[in-house]
Each structure stands twice: as C-alpha cells, then as structure tokens.
Enzyme design. Structure first.
Site, PDB file in Angstrom:
ATOM      1  N   CYS A  52      29.671  19.800  41.701  1.00 49.12           N
ATOM      2  CA  CYS A  52      28.348  19.896  42.321  1.00 49.12           C
ATOM      3  C   CYS A  52      27.227  19.947  41.298  1.00 49.12           C
ATOM      4  CB  CYS A  52      28.276  21.106  43.254  1.00 49.12           C
ATOM      5  SG  CYS A  52      28.709  22.690  42.493  1.00 49.12           S
TER       6      CYS A  52
ATOM      7  N   ASP B 122      21.666  19.218  49.765  1.00 54.14           N
ATOM      8  CA  ASP B 122      23.024  19.713  49.519  1.00 54.14           C
ATOM      9  C   ASP B 122      23.994  18.600  49.859  1.00 54.14           C
ATOM     10  OD1 ASP B 122      25.473  20.941  49.348  1.00 54.14           O
ATOM     11  OD2 ASP B 122      24.980  22.617  50.678  1.00 54.14           O
TER      12      ASP B 122
ATOM     13  N   HIS C 250      28.194  27.205  43.752  1.00 58.97           N
ATOM     14  CA  HIS C 250      27.697  25.987  44.377  1.00 58.97           C
ATOM     15  C   HIS C 250      26.309  25.695  43.813  1.00 58.97           C
ATOM     16  CE1 HIS C 250      27.680  22.708  47.113  1.00 58.97           C
ATOM     17  NE2 HIS C 250      26.713  23.176  47.884  1.00 58.97           N
TER      18      HIS C 250
END
Length: 219
Positions: free
Chosen positions: A18, A91, A74
């Site tokens: 990520c 996201d 994250h």
C-alpha cells in the site's frame, strides 16, 4: 474534480504494497491534473499502532461480508481542495466509492462508534505529500522472509529511492506509538510540522477529522 467516483483501475495497485501504491497514486493524481501539480493538496496517512494490529472495514482483501480485516499497517491519501469540495480519501484497497468523502470513509472504514479493545486503537501519521514524495524509500526488505524469499510478490516497477539516496526508511513511517501522538491539533506548531517535517505528525483516530478541518482552513 467532484466527489463522483473514478475508475480505480486507472491507478497502479500491487496487493500488500500500500505504501508504494499510494506513492504512485499521488504522482498520478498530480500528473493527471486531479491534484495540484506539486501535490500540495495531498496528504499521505499511515495507519498503525504499537502492536501492528489495526482493524479496518470495507477492505477488498477481507473474506468477511462486512469487509473487516486486521492490517499491520495501511496507507491512504487524503485530498483537501478548495471550492466547497469535501476532503476526499483515496484508498485503493477499499470497496467504498473511489474516492470517498472523508466523513463517510471514517464512518464506514474506521467506525469510531465501534468499541475496540485498547490494543486495536489506531494511530495516524499524517505527512504532506510533496515531502513524502521526496523522502520516502523502500527496497521491500520487509516483504522477505529470513531466507530472502518473497512473502508477497513485489511490484514490477523499480524500488523507490529517496532524493537523498536513502533506499529504505519505511519503518520510520509505520513505527507509531501513543507517545508520539500530539495532544492538540489546533496549534500553529502542528500545522507547521506537517508542512516541514519528514515524518509529519502522529494523531489519535478521534483527531483525524479535526486536523483535516484545520488544514482545510489553510487551503
């Protein structure tokens, strides 16, 4: 730019990377004219805690109907624009609209009304994107086991190297503790730190929307 959804497949995504996905996301938002050319309206947000166990809902990688998953960390991007547009959350791992207005993202992904054990309380490191794009580096060593084998297949692009030549500093961003968290997000020193400090500022989850509101007033 409006709050209408975009095709998430326009953006590069490698599962379990990520931080690199968001790095490339910021660059593309800038190059495509969706964000300011230098990324001044973008903020990279690392979500983690001391135990590296953070629950987030509506995540594509989840096998549950509610989309909840326990990440070690994250990374998302928050965009703050002028013109009455609400702050937007980008996201790439979310099943929510892409991008999502910050209030709905917080409600549906972070779910502050859901009572968590203290071990799962989430902390947020907010970094101004122009600084992040200059300073972040990853040679992906965190994705190799003790034998040097890949735990998850790496992206096909070259590893990210910082402008100063650093090859790996991911841990500097994802190592977050309660002791790092600021107590008052409304002070001018906090806003100054976000726009000058390599690692931004660390806040608790109940401060996220308040901090974004403070940043919005500067735009």
């Amino acid at each position: 730019m409006t709050t209408s959804t975009m095709d998430v497949f326009r953006f590069h995504h490698t599962p379990f990377y990520c931080e690199e996905n968001v790095y490339l996301l910021c660059k593309k938002l800038c190059s495509d004219g969706i964000a300011n050319a230098e990324g001044s309206d973008l903020f990279v947000v690392f979500i983690s805690n001391e135990r590296k166990q953070i629950p987030l809902w509506n995540q594509k990688a989840s096998r549950r109907a509610d989309g909840v998953i326990l990440w070690d960390y994250h990374v998302i991007c928050i965009q703050i624009k002028k013109g009455g547009i609400p702050p937007l959350v980008w996201d790439l791992d979310s099943s929510l609209p892409f991008p999502s207005p910050l209030p709905s993202y917080v409600s549906e992904t972070i779910r502050p009304s859901f009572q968590l054990f203290s071990d799962y309380n989430r902390l947020f490191r907010v970094v101004h994107a122009p600084i992040f794009l200059r300073c972040f580096a990853s040679d992906r060593r965190h994705m190799k086991d003790s034998g040097g084998n890949w735990i998850e297949e790496p992206p096909q692009h070259e590893p990210i190297v910082a402008e100063d030549g650093a090859v790996h500093n991911l841990n500097e961003y994802i190592n977050i503790s309660v002791a790092d968290a600021i107590t008052d997000v409304t002070t001018s020193s906090v806003k100054d730190a976000i726009f000058t400090e390599k690692h931004g500022v660390v806040i608790k989850e109940n401060q996220l929307e308040k901090l974004v509101c403070q940043l919005s007033s500067l735009e």
